[in-house]
Enzyme design. Sequence first.
Site: not given
Ligand code: G3H
Length: 497
Positions: A170, A231, A250, A265, A299, A392, A452
């Site tokens: 993403n 792996d 992860g 993460e 996320c 999710e 984030r």
């Molecule tokens: O998808 C995970 C990212 O760390 C989310 O980043 O809050 O900038 O969209 P963001």
Amino acid sequence: MAAGTGVFAEILDGDVYKYYADGEWKTASSGKTVAIINPTTRKTQYKVQACSQEEVNKVMDLAKSAQKLWAKTPLWKRAELLHKAAAILKEHKAPIAECLVKEIAKPAKDAVTEVVRSGDLISYTAEEGVRILGEGKFLVSDSFPGNERTKYCLTSKIPLGVILAIPPFNYPVNLAVSKIAPALIAGNSIVLKPPTQGAVSGLHMIHCFHLAGFPKGLINCVTGKGSEIGDFLTMHPGVNCISFTGGDTGIGISKKAGMIPLQMELGGKDACIVLEDADLDLVAINIIKGGFSYSGQRCTAVKVVLVIESVADALVEKVKANVAKLTVGPPEDDSDITPVVSESSANYIEGLVLDAKEKGATFCQEYKREGNLIWPLLLDHVRPDMRIAWEEPFGPVLPVIRINSVEEGIHHCNASNFGLQGCVFTKDVNKAILISDAMETGTVQINSAPARGPDHFPFQGIKDSGIGSQGITNSINMMTKVKTTVINLPSPSYTMG
Ligand code: G3H
């Protein structure tokens, strides 16, 4: 300039993108390729090299020797190269954004934003690195009981070695540079394994580092099948640290990795708790932004709304009105809702929707899907026995659970396996702080959707949402270890000449 043309032409071999090692663009010896499917057309858009384990071994050796020299390169020189890479990246934002549109169906404007944000992140990291790595600590022994002033201790931060960076589909550019830039400024070398969807955007981004003139072997990017090199990479003895962003994989990596620092993460089920006194217009706007931007494939997306029953009808009406304004279509048109990344992802989302339907959720819109494109959907009256209350979707489907007390909302949030972010909407700041304290998540946003950024803020998940803390400063620190040198002086009885 289009992707794969002009300065980018050297990264192509026919119609297959090359991988990057030893400062050169290379073709894999396997002769095999991996196809990247355009989520919108569902046809092959690009092809990348399928590297072998032997090629990974070579890359690890190169990265190891390049790192030794890089660690001795003055900090200001490392920063200078990073600033150069940031400028080149921003200069090439259009062709890189074009790849993001085609391989991960990111809306056109968001794709450009991702590249620009990445350039800013690199520059900030260079500045921050110079500041925090340019200073150490000085301790004297007589501050500890029983000691005389006979020992001076100097501490500094030294690099870990080879950092394996694994970003998700993403944010294949931004979440790659959020690992690469801290690693480099701290004196480490990089082996990047881009996600399959997003690999070509990642290769174009790496090309910008190549053009900036970093030493050969310091930055490497291997592409290939997870089953062949996944792996093998994560368990490779040459790796000194793994920085991973993604899903459940992860957890597997954490179990298999050796005794090395991990920055993980993973997923989230970010809850949005709405109190009676909240500004419902503000909440609705944030639910739309938080729940539906990039079609919910973040996320940090709002993944469950927990609203006090007395204001639930009013909130749902407002959110419904805003959902109706979302445009749905191809990423090239800059639609708000674009196809989700793959058919399997769309099927998974559909499974959650059908389960909620069977168990009696209220559909605020009709469920509609064409290929990988899923229309935005708000599900009201979701109950804890429905899968969507916990899983999710990573798609444009958002459940609303009506609660009778704040405690019920906190309980739902904390019962999740995830603990990435959460948010609370209320005008009562004291209540907000108490709720933030009670929520078991890495971050709580007060009166705004989870996110984030800004990229220098600490960013971390607890429970199944991750290990360690990110954000520029934390990532630099995490990619270093402390080294101490102790100067032993003569005892006080010693008299100077
Ligand atoms: O998808 C995970 C990212 O760390 C989310 O980043 O809050 O900038 O969209 P963001």
